[in-house]
Each structure stands twice: as structure tokens, then as C-alpha cells.
Motif scaffolding. Structure first.
Motif, PDB file in Angstrom:
ATOM      1  N   ALA A   1       3.115  21.056  -6.773  1.00  6.59           N
ATOM      2  CA  ALA A   1       3.316  20.376  -5.487  1.00  6.59           C
ATOM      3  C   ALA A   1       2.300  19.252  -5.296  1.00  6.59           C
ATOM      4  O   ALA A   1       2.409  18.466  -4.366  1.00  6.59           O
ATOM      5  CB  ALA A   1       3.210  21.384  -4.345  1.00  6.59           C
ATOM      6  N   PHE A   2       1.314  19.171  -6.193  1.00  8.51           N
ATOM      7  CA  PHE A   2       0.322  18.096  -6.116  1.00  8.51           C
ATOM      8  C   PHE A   2       0.875  16.727  -6.516  1.00  8.51           C
ATOM      9  O   PHE A   2       0.158  15.738  -6.475  1.00  8.51           O
ATOM     10  CB  PHE A   2      -0.898  18.429  -6.988  1.00  8.51           C
ATOM     11  N   TYR A   3       2.148  16.660  -6.961  1.00  9.91           N
ATOM     12  CA  TYR A   3       2.727  15.358  -7.316  1.00  9.91           C
ATOM     13  C   TYR A   3       3.383  14.674  -6.113  1.00  9.91           C
ATOM     14  O   TYR A   3       3.966  13.602  -6.270  1.00  9.91           O
ATOM     15  CB  TYR A   3       3.784  15.489  -8.423  1.00  9.91           C
ATOM     16  N   GLY A   4       3.312  15.320  -4.938  1.00 12.75           N
ATOM     17  CA  GLY A   4       4.026  14.797  -3.768  1.00 12.75           C
ATOM     18  C   GLY A   4       3.831  13.310  -3.488  1.00 12.75           C
ATOM     19  O   GLY A   4       4.801  12.552  -3.418  1.00 12.75           O
ATOM     20  N   PRO A   5       2.582  12.847  -3.328  1.00 15.02           N
ATOM     21  CA  PRO A   5       2.373  11.428  -3.023  1.00 15.02           C
ATOM     22  C   PRO A   5       2.918  10.492  -4.112  1.00 15.02           C
ATOM     23  O   PRO A   5       3.480   9.452  -3.815  1.00 15.02           O
ATOM     24  CB  PRO A   5       0.846  11.315  -2.910  1.00 15.02           C
ATOM     25  N   PHE A   6       2.784  10.900  -5.363  1.00 15.95           N
ATOM     26  CA  PHE A   6       3.331  10.087  -6.466  1.00 15.95           C
ATOM     27  C   PHE A   6       4.836   9.913  -6.301  1.00 15.95           C
ATOM     28  O   PHE A   6       5.373   8.826  -6.486  1.00 15.95           O
ATOM     29  CB  PHE A   6       3.036  10.757  -7.812  1.00 15.95           C
ATOM     30  N   ARG A   7       5.508  10.992  -5.953  1.00  8.97           N
ATOM     31  CA  ARG A   7       6.967  10.913  -5.840  1.00  8.97           C
ATOM     32  C   ARG A   7       7.372  10.017  -4.684  1.00  8.97           C
ATOM     33  O   ARG A   7       8.416   9.362  -4.742  1.00  8.97           O
ATOM     34  CB  ARG A   7       7.569  12.312  -5.726  1.00  8.97           C
ATOM     35  N   ASP A   8       6.546   9.960  -3.634  1.00 11.81           N
ATOM     36  CA  ASP A   8       6.789   8.984  -2.563  1.00 11.81           C
ATOM     37  C   ASP A   8       6.612   7.571  -3.110  1.00 11.81           C
ATOM     38  O   ASP A   8       7.422   6.680  -2.862  1.00 11.81           O
ATOM     39  CB  ASP A   8       5.776   9.154  -1.419  1.00 11.81           C
ATOM     40  N   ALA A   9       5.540   7.397  -3.872  1.00 13.07           N
ATOM     41  CA  ALA A   9       5.219   6.065  -4.397  1.00 13.07           C
ATOM     42  C   ALA A   9       6.305   5.568  -5.341  1.00 13.07           C
ATOM     43  O   ALA A   9       6.694   4.402  -5.313  1.00 13.07           O
ATOM     44  CB  ALA A   9       3.880   6.098  -5.123  1.00 13.07           C
TER      45      ALA A   9
ATOM     46  N   SER B   1      -1.993  12.608  -7.946  1.00 13.99           N
ATOM     47  CA  SER B   1      -1.913  11.966  -6.627  1.00 13.99           C
ATOM     48  C   SER B   1      -2.281  12.900  -5.481  1.00 13.99           C
ATOM     49  O   SER B   1      -2.993  12.504  -4.556  1.00 13.99           O
ATOM     50  CB  SER B   1      -0.505  11.406  -6.421  1.00 13.99           C
ATOM     51  N   GLY B   2      -1.808  14.156  -5.520  1.00 14.94           N
ATOM     52  CA  GLY B   2      -2.084  15.082  -4.421  1.00 14.94           C
ATOM     53  C   GLY B   2      -3.546  15.476  -4.355  1.00 14.94           C
ATOM     54  O   GLY B   2      -4.096  15.690  -3.266  1.00 14.94           O
ATOM     55  N   GLU B   3      -4.190  15.546  -5.504  1.00 10.12           N
ATOM     56  CA  GLU B   3      -5.628  15.857  -5.538  1.00 10.12           C
ATOM     57  C   GLU B   3      -6.415  14.712  -4.911  1.00 10.12           C
ATOM     58  O   GLU B   3      -7.388  14.914  -4.178  1.00 10.12           O
ATOM     59  CB  GLU B   3      -6.082  16.069  -6.989  1.00 10.12           C
TER      60      GLU B   3
ATOM     61  N   GLU C   1       0.853  -1.198   0.000  1.00  9.42           N
ATOM     62  CA  GLU C   1       0.000   0.000   0.000  1.00  9.42           C
ATOM     63  C   GLU C   1       0.886   1.244   0.000  1.00  9.42           C
ATOM     64  O   GLU C   1       1.952   1.254   0.630  1.00  9.42           O
ATOM     65  CB  GLU C   1      -0.887   0.004   1.255  1.00  9.42           C
ATOM     66  N   ILE C   2       0.465   2.282  -0.671  1.00  6.37           N
ATOM     67  CA  ILE C   2       1.190   3.543  -0.675  1.00  6.37           C
ATOM     68  C   ILE C   2       0.517   4.433   0.380  1.00  6.37           C
ATOM     69  O   ILE C   2      -0.652   4.777   0.221  1.00  6.37           O
ATOM     70  CB  ILE C   2       1.127   4.200  -2.066  1.00  6.37           C
ATOM     71  N   PRO C   3       1.237   4.759   1.473  1.00  8.44           N
ATOM     72  CA  PRO C   3       0.573   5.410   2.615  1.00  8.44           C
ATOM     73  C   PRO C   3      -0.186   6.688   2.251  1.00  8.44           C
ATOM     74  O   PRO C   3      -1.290   6.906   2.739  1.00  8.44           O
ATOM     75  CB  PRO C   3       1.733   5.728   3.563  1.00  8.44           C
ATOM     76  N   SER C   4       0.388   7.512   1.380  1.00  6.21           N
ATOM     77  CA  SER C   4      -0.285   8.775   1.057  1.00  6.21           C
ATOM     78  C   SER C   4      -1.296   8.627  -0.081  1.00  6.21           C
ATOM     79  O   SER C   4      -1.895   9.608  -0.518  1.00  6.21           O
ATOM     80  CB  SER C   4       0.756   9.831   0.694  1.00  6.21           C
ATOM     81  N   MET C   5      -1.473   7.390  -0.584  1.00  8.65           N
ATOM     82  CA  MET C   5      -2.448   7.149  -1.650  1.00  8.65           C
ATOM     83  C   MET C   5      -3.299   5.925  -1.301  1.00  8.65           C
ATOM     84  O   MET C   5      -3.159   4.866  -1.919  1.00  8.65           O
ATOM     85  CB  MET C   5      -1.732   6.928  -2.989  1.00  8.65           C
TER      86      MET C   5
END
Ligand code: PBG
Length: 328
Positions: free
Chosen positions: A198-206, A273-275, A45-49
Motif C-alpha cells: 500500500a506504500f505505492y499509493g502516491p506513485f499511482r496517483d502520480a 512514494s508512500g514512505e 507538482e504531485i500533491p502527495s509527493m
């Protein structure tokens, strides 16, 4: 004028509201993004997604079957490589993770349209979308690698390639490479108007793809600009893009509207992802009604003019649109 005109007359029942509804949202407007990683039986699982995973090919295939069964026409593939290096070589290797995943999907779930993200940032140690020279991304040197990556995706069986790097001239370069190798019929979906967001944040974590130094403002569009987005779209169309994309979607609905008004071509919008994470986080706290917000957002993107929506909500929205009871 009131009382002759009463706007509420057409809002009196769901039947009449449905009759005069201007915007439609269908399952076949949706594309589901997937993250594929090495190994077997992996599903992280991706925590922020929430509800989204990094999955190995075998587990990803299960997801693809579910996507197909829901009636969603296609997936957008992102790869998480075994090793990263300076030039992102796993991104353009025929044995790369995305190439392996594409072959597996085309064999096991052939009905599904497979769109591949073409970019180096997931595959480079520095996390930038191209080759680095003097601490900057070298545009022209990157084009060759993007062409190689596109060709390797095409050879693996991709149905559409989607370059997301924002290098100048890449659509023309990729088009020529594909045409030269017998892939003249393979469409290009260009991330034409991609903002430095900055809305790409969770994607970049993933994807583990955050830049290790600097940022992407040297190649992605300044969020303050919209005329510039129209120029980007125009150039990509001249270079041979078949579908153009605006990304992100929600903070850029005006851009979607302007692109659709200016160019009568298929337009995609990426609900990033951020949206997705904003809505999930607020819903988790009980601050928003997740299902209603999801639909409102997807309708707004369609109303602005997008034909296609790439969204992490695709499966959840499809369940609602398919009328599954208890859908969430
Ligand atoms: C690769 C790429 C990114 C996204 C799609 N392709 C990240 C970036 O540009 O940093 C973001 C997608 C999302 O946030 O959902 N360049």
C-alpha cells in the motif's frame, strides 16, 4: 563488564563518533526517480509527493542538470503517456515518452546514468502490469511486450533497464532480447523482491497507474513472506539480473538484510512514494524533524545492507551530504 567497559567512551565527541561509525551514506549511493510527461514547459507538482513533479522533457532536463550538479549518479525514469491502451503500446514504442526523454538526456546531460523502469502499468487502460486475459494478467504473453519495451529503451540510449512488473521469467526473456540485438553489455536492475504494498499509493496517483479492477496480489509478493523474496532474487540472478532490488525499503529491512547476507551481489532498495509521503506529511505538521528523519531512514536502509537507494529524497539528501549551508 562495567565499570571496565563503558560504551559511552566512544560517544563523547562528534570526532570519535565519526571514527567508529559503521555505516556510510554517500551521494553516489543515490538514484533519483523522475516522472516525464508529454508537452512543453509542463511542471505539475504531485500533491502527495511534495517537491516532486510530472515534467515535460524540456523541464525534466533542467531537473537532470540539477541532479548531475549535486553529484547524484543517475535517474530512474517513469513515463506518463499521451494515450493508454489495452496493451500499453506507448510503453514499447520507439516514439514513447520515456524513449524520447532518454534520447534527450543522453544528448544534453550525457554524464547522467539513465535507468528506465520497464513495466506496462503506466501505459495500460486497466492499470495492470501486463496483458489481460480473463481478467488476469497473462504472464507469458506479457514477456514479449516487456522485451520489446526493454529493447526500445536500449535503442534510445538507456544505460540500465529496470523491470518492475514481477512476471515470471522476464529477466531471462529480456536478457536474451538485449543480447540478440547487440546490447549484451547493458545491465539489468531487477525489481526482484517487489511486494504488493500500500506504500505505492502516491506513485499511482502520480502515474495514474492504479489497477482499474482487482489488485496486484496475483503477481507481487505477499507482505507476510520473506523466504519467497529470496527465491525471487535467486531466480532473477540465474536469469541474468546484474543488480537486484527490494521494494519497498522500510517495512522490508529484514528482507534487505537477508538478501544481502545470502547473495554477494549489488543490492538496491527502493524507498518508495508512500514512505516519502509519510515523512513529508508529518514534517509539514511539525510532528517530525524532516531532515533528521530523512537521514536516519537512509542510513537504516544502508545499514540493513543496501548498496544503492532509489529515493525521492535524493536531491535533498545530496544537499545535506554535500554540506550546503541552509540545506533542507
Ligand atoms: C510500476 C512501479 C510502481 C512503482 C515503481 N514501479 C507501482 C506499482 O507497482 O504499483 C512504485 C514506486 C513508488 O511507490 O515510489 N509497476
Amino acid at each position: 563488564m562495567f565499570p571496565t567497559t563503558r560504551m559511552r567512551r566512544l560517544r563523547g565527541s562528534e570526532t570519535i563518533r565519526a571514527l567508529v561509525r559503521e555505516t556510510t551514506l554517500a551521494v553516489d549511493d543515490l538514484i533519483y526517480p523522475l516522472f516525464v510527461c508529454p508537452g512543453t514547459d509542463v511542471q505539475n507538482e504531485i500533491p502527495s509527493m511534495p517537491d516532486n513533479c510530472r515534467a515535460s522533457v524540456d523541464r525534466m532536463i533542467e531537473d537532470c542538470r540539477e541532479v548531475r550538479d549535486l553529484g547524484i549518479p543517475g535517474v530512474l525514469l517513469f513515463g506518463i503517456p499521451e494515450h493508454k491502451d489495452e496493451t500499453g503500446s506507448e510503453g514499447w514504442s520507439d516514439r514513447g515518452i520515456v524513449q524520447t526523454a532518454v534520447r534527450a538526456i543522453k544528448k544534453q546531460v550525457p554524464e547522467l546514468l539513465v535507468i528506465t523502469d520497464v513495466c506496462l502499468c503506466e501505459y495500460t487502460t486497466h492499470g495492470h502490469c501486463g496483458v489481460i486475459r480473463d481478467r488476469k494478467v497473462d504472464n507469458d504473453a506479457t514477456l514479449e511486450l516487456l522485451a520489446r519495451q526493454s529493447l526500445s529503451h536500449a535503442r534510445a540510449g538507456a544505460d540500465v533497464v529496470a523491470p518492475s512488473d514481477m512476471m515470471d521469467g522476464r529477466i531471462g526473456r529480456i536478457r536474451r532480447a538485449l543480447d540478440g540485438e547487440g546490447f549484451a553489455d547493458l545491465p539489468i536492475m531487477s525489481y526482484a523482491a517487489k511486494y504488493a504494498s500500500a506504500f505505492y499509493g502516491p506513485f499511482r496517483d502520480a502515474a495514474g497507474s492504479a489497477p482499474q479492477f482487482g489488485d496486484r496480489r496475483g503477481y507481487q509478493i505477499d507482505p507476510c513472506n520473506a523466504d519467497e523474496a529470496l527465491r525471487e532474487v535467486e531466480l532473477d540472478l540465474e536469469e541474468g539480473a546484474d543488480i537486484v532490488m527490494v521494494k519497498p525499503a522500510l517495512a522490508y529491512l529484514d528482507v534487505i538484510y537477508r538478501v544481502k547476507s545470502a547473495f554477494p551481489v549489488p543490492l538496491a532498495a527502493y524507498n518508495v512514494s508512500g514512505e516519502f509521503a509519510c515523512i513529508k506529511a508529518a514534517a509539514e505538521r511539525g510532528w517530525l524533524d524532516e531532515q533528521r528523519i530523512m537521514l536516519e531512514v537512509l542510513y537504516s536502509i544502508r545499514r540493513a545492507g543496501a548498496d544503492i537507494i532509489l529515493t525521492y529524497f535524493a536531491k535533498q539528501a545530496a544537499r545535506v551530504l554535500n554540506g550546503e549551508s541552509g540545506a533542507r
